[in-house]
Design a protein around this motif. Structure first.
Motif: not given
Length: 545
Positions: A272-279, A290-306
């Motif tokens: 997971a950490d190696a995959n994130f490092a690539k991104l 200023p940019r709009l950054i666009l990442w793929p589907e299911a880009a990260v395994p982390d849950y971003l919401e509490t």
């Protein structure tokens, strides 16, 4: 129509379904990545001629079904690759799944063949010629059956026939008017017109061309060119001035990231950490724009919401969002694929959402889109109690099924404009990708094509191009392994990253067009067009033509 040689006629009459099966397989080579579009034309012409020769309606249905089996088995071979990621079942089961799916999907061309035969020959008589009535009915029913295939049993609209037009025939002008399914019908009508013209020129009693095969072929070839010329000229005229001039300098800056993370590595916790490092490496800003950054589907395994049970967090949501913020300029915004959990009243997790989330540079979460059109067996398991009992699980990891979202939705990103979202294979559904009451400036299609083999990703890209043309909107795709691309509102691929390469695209967002005719009316147009062709087919039959 010139009679075929006795041997060919005898073989066709004895083994029509075998010939149709082979013609169906050949017809699929016109799709990406092979793009053998002329073979698709010839195969369809041969198949239509076989149907026209059928002495009975049930035989026409069987010939249509055999053609469909060959067509879908070859065209959808990438589905077999997906089963190699299914740990509970052997990999060879993938080919069984492809054939079973083809056996079902073949019903649609079978219905088109049977219906055309019935309209043209309802009063009986075998005949050998493809009449005007037969050709019009075939085009109409192909249009209707493609449309039906897009929604019956949740729909599977992959590889509509019109997608072959994007390379060698006609495309933008026609697709803007009658959509993907109507354009497929027009292609069938064109093929039928070529058959009819060939029959006419080869009549034994033709006053000038009888017995002159080279002259017959030359006149036919010239006539086919004249037949296609008006559509070609329309397409040339439809190529927008924006494409010629380039993108305005004040357009939105976007960064599209493709990390080249394979499906075999995507869900391995130790990577997971190696995959994130690539991104991260591919996202770091090159300047302060200023940019709009666009990442793929299911880009990260982390849950971003509490708010989820602690066991689901490898790191806190604040920490997970902090890693993203560290990659952004102060005014950047990021859209990325992530997961959202659904809890019941007791706090237990009962479902999940395949979501696209907005992350601002200060760590705030903005509006979210939940995928609506889910993939059976990939994102949820139909008849779960039965299938799980025999050892079949979802192809994607996890025991919790995804829940569908409400449908097409437009997110307001402030300075970056309004964006419509379609996650992965949602983009293949013509007329179902835009919230028409809140038209976006572009469509973002984050996807995970890493388990689609070598044929799936280019086919997926081609269908995204169809959506751009239909809606008059640019489409941006970001995938883990390719093909990521920026597609303008005319369906042209402006920039792309090839399969199995890591990379990024830093560019300006192409402009949208005014709403097309299809964007305003949707699939009412192809369905209405098909019904009009049916009326004409019946009228020609009654006139005996």
């Amino acid at each position: 129509m010139t009679a075929p040689s006795p041997r060919i006629a005898a073989f066709a009459d004895r083994w029509p379904k075998l010939i149709a099966l082979l013609l169906g397989a050949v017809s699929a080579t016109g799709f990406a990545p092979l793009h053998f579009s002329p073979l698709t034309l010839l195969a369809l012409a041969g198949w239509m001629a076989l149907v026209a020769r059928s002495p009975k309606g049930w035989r026409a249905f069987g010939i249509g079904w055999a053609f469909g089996v060959g067509h879908f088995t070859i065209g959808l071979n990438w589905i077999a690759t997906a089963f190699t990621y299914q740990a509970a079942m052997p990999a060879w089961l993938g080919w069984i799944a492809v054939v079973l799916l083809a056996l079902y999907l073949a019903v649609y061309p079978a219905l088109a063949a049977w219906g055309a035969w019935m309209v043209a020959r309802f009063k009986g008589g075998a005949g050998t010629a493809a009449s005007v009535s037969f050709i019009l009915a075939f085009a109409a029913l192909w249009t209707l059956t493609e449309w039906l295939r897009s929604w019956v049993f949740t729909g599977f609209a992959w590889n509509p026939l019109s997608v072959v037009m994007l390379r060698d025939f006609f495309g933008p002008a026609v697709i803007r008017w009658v959509g993907t399914y109507g354009a497929s019908g027009i292609l069938v009508a064109q093929i039928g017109a070529m058959i009819w013209l060939w029959q006419y020129l080869h009549r034994p009693d033709h006053p000038t061309l009888a017995g002159r095969p080279f002259a017959q072929f030359f006149v036919w070839w010239l006539a086919v060119g004249v037949l296609n010329a008006p559509v070609a000229l329309l397409d040339k005229a439809s190529r927008s001035d924006d494409y010629v001039r380039g993108i305005p300098g004040n357009a939105t800056s976007i960064t599209v990231v493709q990390p080249n993370v394979g499906q075999e590595d995507k869900w391995v916790g130790t990577k997971a950490d190696a995959n994130f490092a690539k991104l991260a490496r591919l996202t770091a800003p090159k300047n302060d724009t200023p940019r709009l950054i666009l990442w793929p589907e299911a880009a990260v395994p982390d849950y971003l919401e509490t708010g989820y049970p602690p066991v689901y967090y490898d790191r806190s949501p604040a920490e997970a969002r902090g890693r993203l913020v560290a990659l952004m300029n102060p005014d950047d915004v990021m859209l990325l694929g992530a997961l959202k959990l659904e809890l019941d009243k007791t706090g237990d997790v009962v479902g999940a959402r395949n979501a696209v989330m907005t992350v601002h540079a200060d760590g705030r979460l903005g509006p979210r889109y939940d995928k609506s059109h889910l993939v059976p067996y990939g994102e949820y398991l139909p008849m779960r109690p039965i299938l799980s009992a025999i050892g079949l699980s979802r192809l994607a990891p996890g025991d919790i099924d995804f829940w569908p979202g409400p449908g097409p939705h437009t997110l307001d990103l402030g300075r970056f404009g309004k964006v419509g979202l379609q996650v992965c294979y949602e983009i293949i559904f013509s007329g179902q990708v835009v919230d028409r009451d809140h038209r976006p400036a572009f469509l973002f299609n984050p996807s995970n094509d890493a388990w689609f083999g070598s044929w799936g990703p280019p086919q997926h890209l081609a269908q995204a191009r169809l959506r751009a043309i239909e809606e008059g909107l640019p489409v941006v795709r970001s995938t883990p392994t390719g093909i990521s691309a920026v597609i303008d509102a005319d369906g042209w691929v402006r920039e792309s990253i090839p399969m199995h390469q890591a990379g990024r695209i830093d560019t300006l967002l192409p402009p949208a067009h005014a709403p097309t005719l299809f964007a305003r009316h949707g699939n009412v147009l192809p369905v209405g067009f098909a019904l009009l062709l049916l009326v004409l087919a019946i009228a020609f039959r009654r006139r005996g033509r």
